[in-house]
Design an enzyme around this catalytic site. Structure first.
Site, PDB file in Angstrom:
ATOM      1  N   CYS A   1       0.832  -1.197   0.000  1.00  0.00           N
ATOM      2  CA  CYS A   1       0.000   0.000   0.000  1.00  0.00           C
ATOM      3  C   CYS A   1       0.862   1.240   0.000  1.00  0.00           C
ATOM      4  O   CYS A   1       1.970   1.247   0.517  1.00  0.00           O
ATOM      5  CB  CYS A   1      -1.002   0.018   1.138  1.00  0.00           C
ATOM      6  SG  CYS A   1      -0.525  -0.846   2.559  1.00  0.00           S
TER       7      CYS A   1
ATOM      8  N   THR B   1      -1.433  -9.289  -4.997  1.00  0.00           N
ATOM      9  CA  THR B   1      -1.967  -9.212  -6.365  1.00  0.00           C
ATOM     10  C   THR B   1      -1.013  -8.472  -7.310  1.00  0.00           C
ATOM     11  O   THR B   1      -0.210  -7.647  -6.889  1.00  0.00           O
ATOM     12  CB  THR B   1      -3.330  -8.507  -6.378  1.00  0.00           C
ATOM     13  OG1 THR B   1      -3.183  -7.249  -5.726  1.00  0.00           O
ATOM     14  CG2 THR B   1      -4.375  -9.322  -5.649  1.00  0.00           C
TER      15      THR B   1
HETATM   16  C1  LIG Z   1     -10.983  -9.089  -3.267  1.00  0.00           C
HETATM   17  C2  LIG Z   1      -9.602  -9.257  -2.710  1.00  0.00           C
HETATM   18  C3  LIG Z   1      -9.230  -8.584  -1.545  1.00  0.00           C
HETATM   19  C4  LIG Z   1      -7.948  -8.718  -1.015  1.00  0.00           C
HETATM   20  N1  LIG Z   1      -7.614  -8.070   0.140  1.00  0.00           N
HETATM   21  C5  LIG Z   1      -6.368  -8.221   0.682  1.00  0.00           C
HETATM   22  C6  LIG Z   1      -6.000  -7.607   1.924  1.00  0.00           C
HETATM   23  O1  LIG Z   1      -6.817  -6.940   2.574  1.00  0.00           O
HETATM   24  N2  LIG Z   1      -4.723  -7.759   2.376  1.00  0.00           N
HETATM   25  C7  LIG Z   1      -3.801  -8.512   1.692  1.00  0.00           C
HETATM   26  O2  LIG Z   1      -2.672  -8.650   2.154  1.00  0.00           O
HETATM   27  N3  LIG Z   1      -4.132  -9.135   0.539  1.00  0.00           N
HETATM   28  C8  LIG Z   1      -5.380  -9.004   0.015  1.00  0.00           C
HETATM   29  N4  LIG Z   1      -5.700  -9.638  -1.174  1.00  0.00           N
HETATM   30  C9  LIG Z   1      -4.682 -10.435  -1.868  1.00  0.00           C
HETATM   31  C10 LIG Z   1      -4.832 -11.922  -1.585  1.00  0.00           C
HETATM   32  O3  LIG Z   1      -4.676 -12.217  -0.223  1.00  0.00           O
HETATM   33  C11 LIG Z   1      -3.816 -12.732  -2.411  1.00  0.00           C
HETATM   34  O4  LIG Z   1      -2.510 -12.330  -2.072  1.00  0.00           O
HETATM   35  C12 LIG Z   1      -3.987 -12.588  -3.910  1.00  0.00           C
HETATM   36  O5  LIG Z   1      -5.338 -12.480  -4.255  1.00  0.00           O
HETATM   37  C13 LIG Z   1      -3.381 -13.766  -4.697  1.00  0.00           C
HETATM   38  O6  LIG Z   1      -3.932 -14.993  -4.302  1.00  0.00           O
HETATM   39  P1  LIG Z   1      -5.175 -15.727  -5.060  1.00  0.00           P
HETATM   40  O7  LIG Z   1      -4.807 -15.816  -6.496  1.00  0.00           O
HETATM   41  O8  LIG Z   1      -5.323 -17.053  -4.385  1.00  0.00           O
HETATM   42  O9  LIG Z   1      -6.362 -14.841  -4.840  1.00  0.00           O
HETATM   43  C14 LIG Z   1      -6.995  -9.524  -1.694  1.00  0.00           C
HETATM   44  C15 LIG Z   1      -7.372 -10.191  -2.861  1.00  0.00           C
HETATM   45  C16 LIG Z   1      -8.653 -10.083  -3.382  1.00  0.00           C
HETATM   46  C17 LIG Z   1      -9.010 -10.828  -4.630  1.00  0.00           C
END
Ligand SMILES: Cc1cc2nc3c(=O)[nH]c(=O)nc-3n(C[C@H](O)[C@H](O)[C@H](O)COP(=O)(O)O)c2cc1C
Ligand SMILES: Cc1cc2nc3c(=O)[nH]c(=O)nc-3n(C[C@H](O)[C@H](O)[C@H](O)COP(=O)(O)OP(=O)(O)OC[C@H]3O[C@@H](n4cnc5c(N)ncnc54)[C@H](O)[C@@H]3O)c2cc1C
Ligand code: FES
Lengths: 306, 271
Positions: free
Chosen positions: A131, A194
């Site tokens: 962030c 992400t």
């Molecule tokens: C809708 C959404 C909200 C997320 N909010 C957070 C968050 O608050 N803090 C954080 O560290 N990562 C957050 N992430 C990232 C996820 O924890 C993860 O690192 C990322 O989505 C990759 O994993 P995945 O492909 O299994 O979703 C968020 C991801 C998504 C899709």
């Protein structure tokens, strides 16, 4: 054959290597009917800030090929409400709770940690460093190794609990940021957050998301995440890693363990299947069985290449 | 609250309702109950395309010959809805339901209920209409569409409304059936001539919802609007579907909605 599924991330013992990721599992209690948090390795809270945040304008999500882009804007109930409303219930259920922390300033990270220090039942902190730091002109904490090291050290000094740093795949030099986090006192690294991305509505000639850009997640990012886990594992073989990015099946989880992760987190898959984290535990166990792996930890870093 | 479940369902029947809309019945041996206004998240295909489930309002639930039949009405607009249109009979899908809240169906003071549906906003209101008809609660049903060909299930709507002594009012933008113009205008004309409703239940495209919210504010109507925000999870964990309320809170519409009293929504809904 029964498979031993217990593992650990540094000093944090886990009943199995599968956690629910931050931001995709609410505050740990939203999906108890599909996925009881105490049956997972751990649950990671939605990113918490000192005070509640309303998040970004709509639209905030858009589906893309084998993935989705989100710009939720870190909407959350704030650390106080989490400690009051969610943590006691998670504790009572026996869930292993990792608190995901973020802030727009270094002091805000410290405020969240300080508030949680007054509570029992927090197994570790995970710093979301993707962030923008408003005190440094919006540069992300995770993009500047020196800043990241300072942030990690200041959090390190504020707690004796295990401290994880969640790395951004968008940093110019991943291994340098990984080293900086470890130098600052991180006990483990979570990767990846992400991937910065964009979707465009050609007919309207506008970005689809109100925020313009967002973060890509889901199966589309898995190959990137695997490569990053593997690179950091090779550079820092002693540092426990938590792999995340597009884990949809037990086999995906096994791939992350082979690349060097001690555990995985499941994010976007939970939107497709609210029982995904629990299903992945069972699938990983079956994968081990069919492969003749008696202890899931035998997969960790087991990639056979050179 | 009715327990939500993630069920394997089979495509049991499908009927075209208009050039773009169809009705699909999904069968499961499992019991399932739902309230009008609640919705389902449907995995429309296998694999990662589409990745996320799609939200569809429940148009009806019935128990027949040892099976639960969940009825949906779908407009083909993209990949997921096209897959539902082409899925062979017997194909297995996953359905997560019932989700969200529902409309208030109890009879109220000061007149019958008004149900106002625009285009593919009909499914939750057809479900409500058939429930109300079975319970003998009086209502008028306003059904709007672009053209006559897109007026969905008009005969079923007429029967349901007539069952409790109510009226079906149709309106089309091009005047090819019923009254010419917007369905909200048809409602307003009846309000002008003294028709009174205890409550107005609404689902349709956003401009229509805004028009209704405005009307509700001006005429102090008790209105409930079913919103359609894009949904990622349908269960309150992605925060992709939030709606701004009058008190400034941003709440997930999949959990606190999709039905909201117009008076609870932020002012810009009725401006
Ligand atoms: C809708 C959404 C909200 C997320 N909010 C957070 C968050 O608050 N803090 C954080 O560290 N990562 C957050 N992430 C990232 C996820 O924890 C993860 O690192 C990322 O989505 C990759 O994993 P995945 O492909 O299994 O979703 C968020 C991801 C998504 C899709
Ligand atoms: C609570 C709720 C109830 C709904 N009930 C019904 C229903 O009963 N029948 C029905 O046909 N549709 C309903 N919808 C809309 C339906 O979810 C979308 O039409 C569907 O997701 C489109 O998927 P697709 O893959 O076919 O199209 P996509 O390829 O995803 O998109 C095609 C077009 O539809 C738009 N779109 C995508 N998702 C949505 C969405 N969630 N809401 C509005 N527009 C969207 C896109 O912007 C794009 O322009 C409902 C939506 C919600 C949130
Ligand atoms: S659709 Fe995910 S929170 Fe509502």
């Amino acid at each position: 054959m029964s498979v031993r599924m217990a593992t650990s991330v540094g000093a944090v013992p886990l009943a199995n290597p599968v956690m629910a990721a931050s931001g995709t599992f609410g505050y740990g209690l939203d999906l108890i009917d599909f996925c009881p948090p105490e049956r997972l390795g751990a649950v990671v809270s939605k990113g918490l800030s000192p005070r509640p945040r309303p998040g970004n304008p709509m639209p905030r999500i858009v589906e893309t090929a084998a993935g989705m882009i989100n710009a939720i804007g870190l909407q959350n109930i704030g650390v106080e409400a989490f400690c009051r409303d969610a943590l006691p219930q998670l504790r009572a259920r026996g869930a292993v709770v990792v608190v995901n922390v973020f802030g727009a300033r270094m002091e805000e990270y410290l405020e969240v940690v300080a508030r949680c220090e007054r509570e029992a039942g927090v197994a570790a902190y995970e710093l979301n460093v993707s962030c923008p730091n408003v005190s440094a002109g919006g540069m992300e904490f995770g993009h500047d190794p020196a800043l990241l090291e300072t942030l990690t050290r200041r959090c390190r000094d504020a707690t004796r609990r295990p401290l994880w740093v969640k790395l951004s795949p968008n940093a110019p030099d991943l291994v340098a940021t990984a080293r900086a986090a470890v130098a600052g006192g991180a006990d483990a690294l979570t990767l990846i957050n992400t991937v910065r991305a964009m979707a465009i509505d050609a007919a309207a000639r506008r970005p689809v998301l109100a925020n313009g850009c967002g973060g890509l997640s889901g199966p589309a990012v898995k190959p990137i995440a695997l490569r990053m886990v593997w690179e950091v594992h090779r550079a820092l073989p002693e540092v426990p890693l938590v792999g995340i990015g597009g884990v949809e099946t037990g086999r995906d989880a096994a791939e992350f363990l082979l690349a060097g992760a001690s555990a995985v987190q499941v994010g976007t898959a939970t939107f497709r299947d609210p029982a995904a984290p629990l299903r992945i535990v069972a699938e990983l166990e079956r994968f081990c069985e069919t492969q003749g792996v008696a202890d899931v930890r035998d997969l960790i870093g087991g990639l056979q290449w050179r | 609250m009715i327990a939500r479940r993630d069920l394997a369902v089979r495509v049991a029947a499908r009927t075209d309702l208009s050039p773009t809309c169809f009705r699909i019945a999904l069968a499961t041996p499992e019991p399932l109950a739902a309230a009008p206004g609640q919705f389902a998240m449907v995995a429309c295909g296998e694999g990662f395309d589409p990745l996320l489930r799609r939200a569809f309002s429940i148009a009806g639930v019935a128990r027949r010959e040892g099976h639960t039949l969940v009825e949906l009405m779908v407009k083909e607009v993209g990949r997921g809805s096209a897959l539902l249109r082409r899925a062979p009979l017997g194909a297995e899908l996953r359905l997560l339901a019932p989700l969200g809240n529902g409309f208030t169906l109890s009879p109220g003071e000061g007149g019958p209920l008004a149900l106002v549906a625009g285009g593919i906003g009909l499914p939750p209101l057809l479900f409500a209409a058939e429930r109300l008809a079975a319970q003998g609660v009086a209502f008028d049903l306003y059904l709007g569409a672009a053209t006559a060909a897109e007026l969905l299930e008009a005969e079923r709507c007429r029967r349901a409304a007539a069952a409790a002594g109510g009226e079906l009012v149709c309106a089309t933008d091009d005047g090819s059936a019923g009254e010419a113009g917007l369905v909200t205008a048809a409602l307003e004309r009846r309000l002008e001539t003294g028709r009174r409703y205890a409550r107005v239940l609404v689902c349709g495209p956003n401009p229509m919802l805004r028009a209704l919210a405005r009307l509700a504010r001006e005429r102090k109507l008790d209105a409930e609007l079913s919103l359609e925000e894009p949904m990622g999870c349908g269960v309150g964990v992605c925060l992709g579907c939030v709606v701004e309320l009058a008190d400034g809170r941003m709440v997930p519409s999949c959990k606190e909605g999709p039905v909201f009293p117009a008076s609870r929504l932020a002012a810009r809904w009725s401006e």
